[in-house]
Design an enzyme around this catalytic site. Structure first.
Site, mmCIF file in Angstrom:
data_model
loop_
_atom_site.group_PDB
_atom_site.id
_atom_site.type_symbol
_atom_site.label_atom_id
_atom_site.label_comp_id
_atom_site.label_asym_id
_atom_site.label_seq_id
_atom_site.Cartn_x
_atom_site.Cartn_y
_atom_site.Cartn_z
ATOM 1 N N PHE A 30 -28.653 -30.334 25.648
ATOM 2 C CA PHE A 30 -27.228 -30.007 25.676
ATOM 3 C C PHE A 30 -26.830 -29.153 24.471
ATOM 4 O O PHE A 30 -25.722 -28.631 24.400
ATOM 5 C CB PHE A 30 -26.387 -31.284 25.726
ATOM 6 C CG PHE A 30 -26.881 -32.282 26.738
ATOM 7 C CD1 PHE A 30 -27.270 -31.861 28.005
ATOM 8 C CD2 PHE A 30 -26.992 -33.625 26.425
ATOM 9 C CE1 PHE A 30 -27.748 -32.768 28.936
ATOM 10 C CE2 PHE A 30 -27.473 -34.541 27.349
ATOM 11 C CZ PHE A 30 -27.856 -34.108 28.601
ATOM 12 N N GLU A 39 -19.833 -30.172 25.561
ATOM 13 C CA GLU A 39 -20.661 -29.476 24.570
ATOM 14 C C GLU A 39 -20.215 -28.033 24.349
ATOM 15 O O GLU A 39 -20.290 -27.518 23.230
ATOM 16 C CB GLU A 39 -22.137 -29.513 24.987
ATOM 17 C CG GLU A 39 -22.745 -30.916 25.003
ATOM 18 C CD GLU A 39 -22.458 -31.688 26.286
ATOM 19 O OE1 GLU A 39 -21.872 -31.107 27.219
ATOM 20 O OE2 GLU A 39 -22.804 -32.880 26.354
ATOM 21 N N ASP A 84 -36.246 -41.056 30.189
ATOM 22 C CA ASP A 84 -35.112 -40.391 30.847
ATOM 23 C C ASP A 84 -35.575 -39.262 31.763
ATOM 24 O O ASP A 84 -34.851 -38.851 32.676
ATOM 25 C CB ASP A 84 -34.120 -39.837 29.820
ATOM 26 C CG ASP A 84 -33.155 -40.907 29.324
ATOM 27 O OD1 ASP A 84 -33.108 -41.987 29.950
ATOM 28 O OD2 ASP A 84 -32.458 -40.658 28.328
ATOM 29 N N HIS A 132 -33.825 -35.640 20.441
ATOM 30 C CA HIS A 132 -34.447 -35.923 21.730
ATOM 31 C C HIS A 132 -35.080 -34.687 22.359
ATOM 32 O O HIS A 132 -35.053 -34.496 23.577
ATOM 33 C CB HIS A 132 -33.436 -36.554 22.691
ATOM 34 C CG HIS A 132 -32.980 -37.928 22.271
ATOM 35 N ND1 HIS A 132 -32.431 -38.201 21.030
ATOM 36 C CD2 HIS A 132 -32.988 -39.115 22.939
ATOM 37 C CE1 HIS A 132 -32.131 -39.479 20.960
ATOM 38 N NE2 HIS A 132 -32.460 -40.057 22.092
ATOM 39 N N SER A 137 -27.146 -42.236 19.244
ATOM 40 C CA SER A 137 -28.444 -41.581 19.459
ATOM 41 C C SER A 137 -28.779 -40.604 18.351
ATOM 42 O O SER A 137 -29.926 -40.423 17.995
ATOM 43 C CB SER A 137 -28.441 -40.834 20.789
ATOM 44 O OG SER A 137 -28.272 -41.726 21.862
#
Lengths: 281, 318
Positions: free
Chosen positions: B86, B61, B120, B112, B40
């Site tokens: 995140f 994370e 999502d 994102h 991604s």
């Protein structure tokens, strides 16, 4: 090797520093600091290779120490000062305005000896591992040490880091947990029981050693043994039993001196139990 | 009016991935960490080319931020990669203590971001990240507008000493800025010269602002379009110079109104040269599943919203 007697003398002086520092500002964390005095003196008096006069954040070619449970800053400040990182007179600025000796350790004011801020718990193991990875990338064979509270192990990030270290064979780190069984709200087993700590770390893939943290000989022996265990594909965890408040009788045996400063009378009592060996700051 | 040619349609995250791989070749201190989103984040090429400098941390994370802080101790320049959600909200305290307060040279690279993550849904569509990051002392906050600019920004931040938050996105969008640009942190870019209204846009909204300017020109409104790729430090001089000329402002961003670019520009204006201002931003609501274009329209951050805001704000001028 430095003789045990002189390390013990230093330990007694460090205990005096700790109670005097927290008494002076009526705040700070004496309990855990007192309990870890032998450990810090052993580390800086015997184990670590470091250059206090030419401190750099990178510490290339030196052993690095990270304090994850930053609230026990008094013991670290005392030992750093008495190891030559800064003048012992600066200990009197602890927790005061414009001081480099903040309540919790920080790089922000440029205090030599400190490489990352700590205080919000659970973060130090990840940082220490990152520094250990950097040492490997730099072909620097010195080691990384870290200290953690037992209550701190309730933080999830510790276990993210634990899993990462074993999976990636970070074997140039020696971590220690100060297993005094106490935290702010009470005994660790009552607040949130850690369960079988030995088997937890073993199951996470760490090489687990044990130490009596208030016995200088045993601390030194365990740290030496831990060093022999490095470079064998596993991170190392020393589960170090200590007594919170060790060396001051009325602070021992409960969690109540985690973050409380002694009053004038209590200070007198504490100092009477720890003679001035190397000169007060 | 200056027209911008669309060279191709590309995602900004690919600009990050390609920039990172290029950096890997030129700067041996650059290392990269990823929390199970290598594909991604387009970090696969870096991972292949420099396996010793790539750290797969799994879905952890918080640990990734700590590892990155630690890697700087020893001179490494870590680039962390995961979704914007995140990269910020999940790990705010780790960034605050181990990175920002500790003044660590970590580059937090966040893909994102915003509504254009799309299907999502709101769990992943963070719209508060710029606000959180710009509140941290010492943090640089960058939100480039297209592939070329994201690539250039990725390369540029390696030379900046200090923590950086680099925000980019998922969808393929018009790539129109020069491929050979040199990215200057904190330097606003005037894309269209105008006289009647200043449109300050960031990220994906920069292209929308250019489209809006064309429509506005047909109405006889001369819009100045300025790309604010660096939200902190904000190019205050460029903002004030433009508003002095036009007398009114539209801000446009794929972010919450609270804490975003509009907030930052408002602060500058009220303290220096108050002027009518309209914000094109998400107004105190979570997103939802949908295509990026559907979401931009529904949540009022589309070209049409920039046009409406400009017409309105021009009307508010005395």
């Amino acid at each position: 090797m430095t003789d045990i007697k002189s390390l013990e003398k230093l330990t007694t002086q460090v205990r005096r520093d700790i109670v005097r520092m927290v008494h002076a500002v009526n705040s700070g964390h004496p309990g855990g600091s007192l309990g870890c005095a032998e450990f810090f003196v052993a580390l800086y008096g015997e184990v670590l290779k470091y250059n206090p006069k030419k401190f750099t954040i990178d510490g290339k070619g030196e052993d690095l120490f990270f304090l994850s449970n930053g609230h026990i800053s008094p013991v670290w400040y005392s030992v750093l000062a008495r190891s030559g990182y800064f003048d012992v007179a600066e200990l009197k600025t602890f927790r005061k305005l414009n001081s480099r000796l903040q309540g919790h350790p920080t790089t922000h004011e440029g205090l030599p000896g400190i490489r990352v801020a700590s205080g919000s718990l659970g973060q130090g193991l990840s940082v220490a591992l990152g520094a250990a990875l950097a040492k490997k990338l730099n072909n620097d064979d010195r080691l990384v040490y870290s200290l953690h509270g037992d209550g701190e192990l309730q933080e999830g990030q510790i276990w993210e880091a634990a899993m990462y270290a074993a999976a990636n064979k970070v074997d140039n780190i020696i971590s220690t947990v100060d297993y005094n069984g106490r935290q702010i709200d009470g005994d660790v087993e009552d607040v949130l029981d850690l369960g079988d700590l030995d088997n937890k770390w073993t199951a996470f893939g760490w090489d687990v050693l044990h130490s009596d943290g208030n016995d200088m000989t045993d601390v030194l022996k365990t740290l030496a043994k831990a060093k022999e265990h490095t470079g064998k594909g596993k991170p190392i965890m020393i589960i170090m039993r200590t007594e919170m408040g060790h060396g001051v009788d009325y602070m021992m045996g409960s969690h109540s001196w985690h973050g409380v400063a002694p009053n004038d009378d209590q200070l007198e009592k504490a100092l009477a139990q720890n003679e001035e060996t190397l000169g007060d700051y | 009016m200056k027209e911008y040619e669309v060279q191709n349609i590309k995602d900004t995250r690919s600009g990050f991935g390609d920039g990172l791989t290029e950096l890997g070749k030129t700067n041996k201190d650059v290392v990269a960490l990823c929390a199970d989103l290598t594909g991604s984040l387009k970090m696969g090429d870096f991972q292949k080319a420099f396996p010793d400098r790539f750290f797969q941390v799994g879905i952890g994370e918080a640990n990734m931020m700590g590892l990155a802080a630690g890697l700087t101790i020893g001179g490494k320049i870590p680039f962390t990669g995961t979704f914007a959600n995140f990269s910020t909200g999940r790990v705010y305290d780790q960034i605050r203590q181990s990175i920002a307060y500790s003044d660590k040279n970590v580059k937090i690279c966040a893909s994102h971001a915003g509504l254009t993550l799309g299907e999502d849904g709101a769990t992943h569509q963070i719209l508060e990240d710029i606000g959180m990051m710009k509140m941290l002392p010492g943090m640089t906050v960058i939100n480039p507008c297209d592939y070329n600019q994201t690539k250039a920004a990725t390369i540029a931040i390696a030379d900046h000493v200090g923590p950086v938050y680099l925000r980019f996105g998922r969808p393929k969008v018009p790539n129109f800025t020069p491929a050979d640009q040199k990215f200057e942190i904190g330097k606003a870019l005037k894309l269209i010269e105008g006289a009647d209204v200043s449109i300050f846009a960031t990220g994906h909204l920069v292209w929308k602002a250019l489209e809006a300017a064309k429509v506005l020109a047909q109405d006889g409104i001369s819009a100045e379009v300025i790309n604010i790729h660096t939200i902190k430090p904000l190019d205050v001089a460029a903002v004030l110079a433009s508003v002095k000329k036009t007398g009114c402002v539209v801000t446009a961003e794929e972010h919450m109104m609270n804490g975003g670019l509009g907030d930052a520009i408002s602060q500058v204006l009220v303290r220096n040269n108050p002027a009518p201002l309209e914000m094109v931003a998400v107004n105190d609501t979570f997103g939802e599943s949908g295509t990026p274009e559907e979401l931009m329209t529904k949540y009022n951050i589309d070209t049409e919203d920039v046009i409406k805001a400009a017409r309105k704000v021009v009307g508010r001028k005395k």
